[in-house]
Design an enzyme around this catalytic site. Sequence first.
Site, PDB file in Angstrom:
ATOM      1  N   SER A 100     102.025 -22.486 -34.769  1.00 33.19           N
ATOM      2  CA  SER A 100     102.527 -23.738 -35.325  1.00 33.19           C
ATOM      3  C   SER A 100     104.003 -23.833 -34.955  1.00 33.19           C
ATOM      4  O   SER A 100     104.804 -23.011 -35.396  1.00 33.19           O
ATOM      5  CB  SER A 100     102.343 -23.730 -36.848  1.00 33.19           C
TER       6      SER A 100
ATOM      7  N   LYS B  27      99.988 -25.971 -32.087  1.00 29.09           N
ATOM      8  CA  LYS B  27     100.200 -27.101 -33.000  1.00 29.09           C
ATOM      9  C   LYS B  27     101.681 -27.426 -32.979  1.00 29.09           C
ATOM     10  O   LYS B  27     102.521 -26.520 -32.995  1.00 29.09           O
ATOM     11  CB  LYS B  27      99.732 -26.679 -34.378  1.00 29.09           C
TER      12      LYS B  27
ATOM     13  N   LYS C 250     104.669 -29.834 -34.883  1.00 30.87           N
ATOM     14  CA  LYS C 250     104.962 -30.694 -36.015  1.00 30.87           C
ATOM     15  C   LYS C 250     105.489 -32.023 -35.492  1.00 30.87           C
ATOM     16  O   LYS C 250     106.218 -32.069 -34.487  1.00 30.87           O
ATOM     17  CB  LYS C 250     106.020 -30.037 -36.911  1.00 30.87           C
TER      18      LYS C 250
ATOM     19  N   ASP D 270     100.794 -31.972 -36.496  1.00 23.16           N
ATOM     20  CA  ASP D 270     100.766 -31.921 -37.963  1.00 23.16           C
ATOM     21  C   ASP D 270     101.932 -32.753 -38.490  1.00 23.16           C
ATOM     22  O   ASP D 270     103.093 -32.469 -38.179  1.00 23.16           O
ATOM     23  CB  ASP D 270     100.876 -30.462 -38.437  1.00 23.16           C
TER      24      ASP D 270
ATOM     25  N   GLU E 246      96.794 -33.506 -38.082  1.00 20.80           N
ATOM     26  CA  GLU E 246      96.712 -32.915 -39.409  1.00 20.80           C
ATOM     27  C   GLU E 246      97.546 -33.717 -40.402  1.00 20.80           C
ATOM     28  O   GLU E 246      98.712 -34.010 -40.142  1.00 20.80           O
ATOM     29  CB  GLU E 246      97.205 -31.458 -39.318  1.00 20.80           C
TER      30      GLU E 246
ATOM     31  N   ASP F  59      94.895 -31.184 -44.807  1.00 18.71           N
ATOM     32  CA  ASP F  59      95.518 -29.941 -45.268  1.00 18.71           C
ATOM     33  C   ASP F  59      95.884 -30.145 -46.735  1.00 18.71           C
ATOM     34  O   ASP F  59      95.095 -29.830 -47.651  1.00 18.71           O
ATOM     35  CB  ASP F  59      96.743 -29.637 -44.375  1.00 18.71           C
TER      36      ASP F  59
ATOM     37  N   LYS G  37      93.619 -23.385 -46.382  1.00 12.58           N
ATOM     38  CA  LYS G  37      94.619 -22.372 -46.721  1.00 12.58           C
ATOM     39  C   LYS G  37      94.076 -21.691 -47.962  1.00 12.58           C
ATOM     40  O   LYS G  37      93.936 -22.331 -49.019  1.00 12.58           O
ATOM     41  CB  LYS G  37      95.968 -23.017 -47.016  1.00 12.58           C
TER      42      LYS G  37
ATOM     43  N   GLY H  18      98.045 -21.434 -42.397  1.00 13.23           N
ATOM     44  CA  GLY H  18      98.984 -20.373 -42.743  1.00 13.23           C
ATOM     45  C   GLY H  18     100.153 -20.949 -43.521  1.00 13.23           C
ATOM     46  O   GLY H  18     100.385 -22.161 -43.525  1.00 13.23           O
TER      47      GLY H  18
HETATM   48  O1  OSB Z   1     101.503 -27.778 -42.960  1.00 15.16           O
HETATM   49  O2  OSB Z   1     100.426 -26.165 -42.126  1.00 15.16           O
HETATM   50  C1  OSB Z   1     101.447 -26.592 -42.681  1.00 15.16           C
HETATM   51  C2  OSB Z   1     104.023 -23.769 -42.962  1.00 15.16           C
HETATM   52  C3  OSB Z   1     104.517 -24.006 -44.221  1.00 15.16           C
HETATM   53  C4  OSB Z   1     104.064 -25.071 -44.934  1.00 15.16           C
HETATM   54  C5  OSB Z   1     103.099 -25.923 -44.392  1.00 15.16           C
HETATM   55  C6  OSB Z   1     102.570 -25.688 -43.130  1.00 15.16           C
HETATM   56  C7  OSB Z   1     103.077 -24.614 -42.394  1.00 15.16           C
HETATM   57  C8  OSB Z   1     102.696 -24.338 -41.021  1.00 15.16           C
HETATM   58  C9  OSB Z   1     102.905 -22.921 -40.514  1.00 15.16           C
HETATM   59  O3  OSB Z   1     102.320 -25.177 -40.243  1.00 15.16           O
HETATM   60  C10 OSB Z   1     101.659 -22.153 -40.464  1.00 15.16           C
HETATM   61  C11 OSB Z   1     101.896 -20.690 -40.148  1.00 15.16           C
HETATM   62  O4  OSB Z   1     102.228 -20.398 -39.009  1.00 15.16           O
HETATM   63  O5  OSB Z   1     101.746 -19.853 -41.033  1.00 15.16           O
HETATM   64 MG    MG Z   2      99.666 -28.637 -42.369  1.00 15.55          MG
END
Ligand code: OSB
Ligand code: MG
Length: 382
Positions: free
Chosen positions: A149, A175, A177, A202, A227, A252, A276, A304
């Site tokens: 991510s 992924k 953001k 995301d 996402e 999510d 999650k 995660g």
């Molecule tokens: O939206 O998936 C998410 C991390 C913190 C809060 C929300 C998210 C995330 C990530 C990182 O996208 C996921 C990871 O690498 O653990």
């Molecule tokens: Mg997310």
Amino acid sequence: MMNSPSPTAALEALPVPKVGHIDLVTVKLPFVAPFGTSVHVWTDKEALLMRLESGGVTAWSECVSDPDPFYFYETNATARHIIKDFLLPLLEPGIALGELDGRFRRVRGHGMAKATVENGLLNLIAIQKGVPLHELLGRPAKKIMSGLSIGLKETPADLLAAVERAVDRKYHRVKMKIKKGQDVDWVRAVRDRFPDIRLMVDANGDYSLADAARLRRLDEFGLMMIEQPLSYSDIYEHSLLQKEMKTAICLDESVHGLADAATAIALGACRIINIKQGRVGGLMESMRIARFCAERGVGVWSGGMDETGIGRAVNIHLQTAEGFTLPGDTSETSSYFDEDIADPPVVLDAEGFIGIPAGPGLGVRVMPERILKRATAWERLR
Ligand code: OSB
Ligand code: MG
């Protein structure tokens, strides 16, 4: 539709072990680089850990909440309160885990707090039985798919460099953001340079239905999914957006348990769900959702929360369960931390896969001196 037996029946029948000391430990680990999203930029990981001691055996678990309520309503402080004052008093050695699960349901929400206790108990039971956690879950070992991510970057060049590193490491999907104003052009830049990678975005709930036309422009990039484009609490409007978009929507934030997953699928609000384990209340509810989705052709993957090696190992074991057919947000430890509190760190093999740590329970060794070095609070509850 098949009505197969519950994937958690055997787990629910396990007796809750007798627990001696219980500690809540807060650790703070610096990130190798800030992690930016549409909702917040995190520069370190503050994690609430639970330590269970029973007859000379120690089992750790990690609460996936943040110190702040910017991604989710739970925080490390609310989780501590709920664990201490409402969940642990319900623990009774000898009752079935399913009975404990039932008692926990009286506490509305607070899945991250519940998951911390449940995952800790499952880890403890697995260690006591001398089996890896995935075996306790009734699942054979397998290689786990990887996914990175990538947070919001300052410049497209920074983003391209991060994607290039992921591609070199052989990550199974990337992924990125996005947020309003940092989306279509940034995705195009990545797509132009990497036409064939499995790519997804995301938004962490940054858009509204008024942005549908803009979101539809993402359809041309062959993304695996988008996402949580709309509000963190919405399911219905996602169903309207999904009808307007070719790209699969993945939920999510708005899925807190099996009932939400069922609502989302019934409404056609998504084609994929990010599970999650903390957000949905633990490993057992995750397995129920994954099974439910698998029976309905809805893909799931393990999300995660940039966990330390403890939570990261939980996510790895979970992905042996039925239904986890898509690469999740499970990345190398080094993408977040120079030094983690557990060993061995997660590393990808030459094909981008992750091996399950060997040994009883989570299979990772929690290093006491590193915990002490990173601890900002240590509370012995009993
Ligand atoms: O939206 O998936 C998410 C991390 C913190 C809060 C929300 C998210 C995330 C990530 C990182 O996208 C996921 C990871 O690498 O653990
Ligand atoms: Mg997310």
